[in-house]
Design an enzyme around this catalytic site. Structure first.
Site, PDB file in Angstrom:
ATOM      1  N   VAL A   1       0.830  -1.199   0.000  1.00 38.23           N
ATOM      2  CA  VAL A   1       0.000   0.000   0.000  1.00 38.23           C
ATOM      3  C   VAL A   1       0.869   1.256   0.000  1.00 38.23           C
ATOM      4  CG1 VAL A   1      -1.733   1.250   1.375  1.00 38.23           C
ATOM      5  CG2 VAL A   1      -1.696  -1.238   1.408  1.00 38.23           C
ATOM      6  N   CYS A   2       0.452   2.264  -0.772  1.00 38.32           N
ATOM      7  CA  CYS A   2       1.035   3.604  -0.650  1.00 38.32           C
ATOM      8  C   CYS A   2      -0.133   4.594  -0.680  1.00 38.32           C
ATOM      9  CB  CYS A   2       2.068   3.871  -1.746  1.00 38.32           C
ATOM     10  SG  CYS A   2       1.394   3.971  -3.415  1.00 38.32           S
ATOM     11  N   HIS A   3       0.088   5.814  -1.132  1.00 39.15           N
ATOM     12  CA  HIS A   3      -0.998   6.791  -1.166  1.00 39.15           C
ATOM     13  C   HIS A   3      -1.944   6.535  -2.336  1.00 39.15           C
ATOM     14  CE1 HIS A   3      -3.261  10.456  -0.742  1.00 39.15           C
ATOM     15  NE2 HIS A   3      -3.007  10.747  -2.000  1.00 39.15           N
TER      16      HIS A   3
END
Length: 103
Positions: free
Chosen positions: A67-69
Site C-alpha cells: 500500500v502507498c498513497h
C-alpha cells in the site's frame, strides 16, 4: 516513472478479506508523515526508500498486500519484492481509496 505491476487488488477487496479474518500481511511503503496521518490496522511500515535494506523484516511465506498513497510507489515496491521471492499484490488506488479502519 511508475510501472504497472500485474498482481493487483482493489481496496474494498482487501477490506472484505480482512473482515473475513484472512491472514494477510499489509506493507505500507509511504513516508513517515503519511503513515502517521493514518494507516491500516496491523500494517507493517517500511518506506519505499528503505525496502532494499529492510525487506528481511517481511515474511516470504505470507501473502503481502502493498500500500502507498495512490498505488504508484506500491507498484514499484511489488516489482522489487517479487524479484526477490515475495508473494506480493499491489492495492490499487492506495490509501486515497481506502474506506476501512485507520489507526
Amino acid at each position: 516513472m511508475a510501472g504497472k505491476y500485474s498482481k493487483e487488488i482493489m481496496p474494498e477487496d482487501v477490506k472484505a478479506r480482512l473482515e473475513l479474518g484472512e491472514k494477510l500481511g499489509i506493507l505500507d511503503v509511504r513516508e513517515v508523515d503519511e503513515w502517521e496521518s493514518g494507516h491500516i490496522p496491523g500494517a507493517k511500515h517500511i518506506p519505499l526508500g528503505y525496502l532494499t535494506q529492510r525487506h528481511n523484516e517481511l515474511d516470504k511465506n505470507m501473502e503481502m498486500i502493498v500500500v502507498c498513497h495512490s498505488g504508484s510507489r506500491s507498484s514499484l515496491a511489488c516489482e522489487l519484492l517479487e524479484g526477490i521471492g515475495y508473494n506480493v499484490t499491489n492495492m490499487l488506488g492506495g490509501m486515497s481509496h481506502w474506506t476501512g479502519p485507520r489507526v
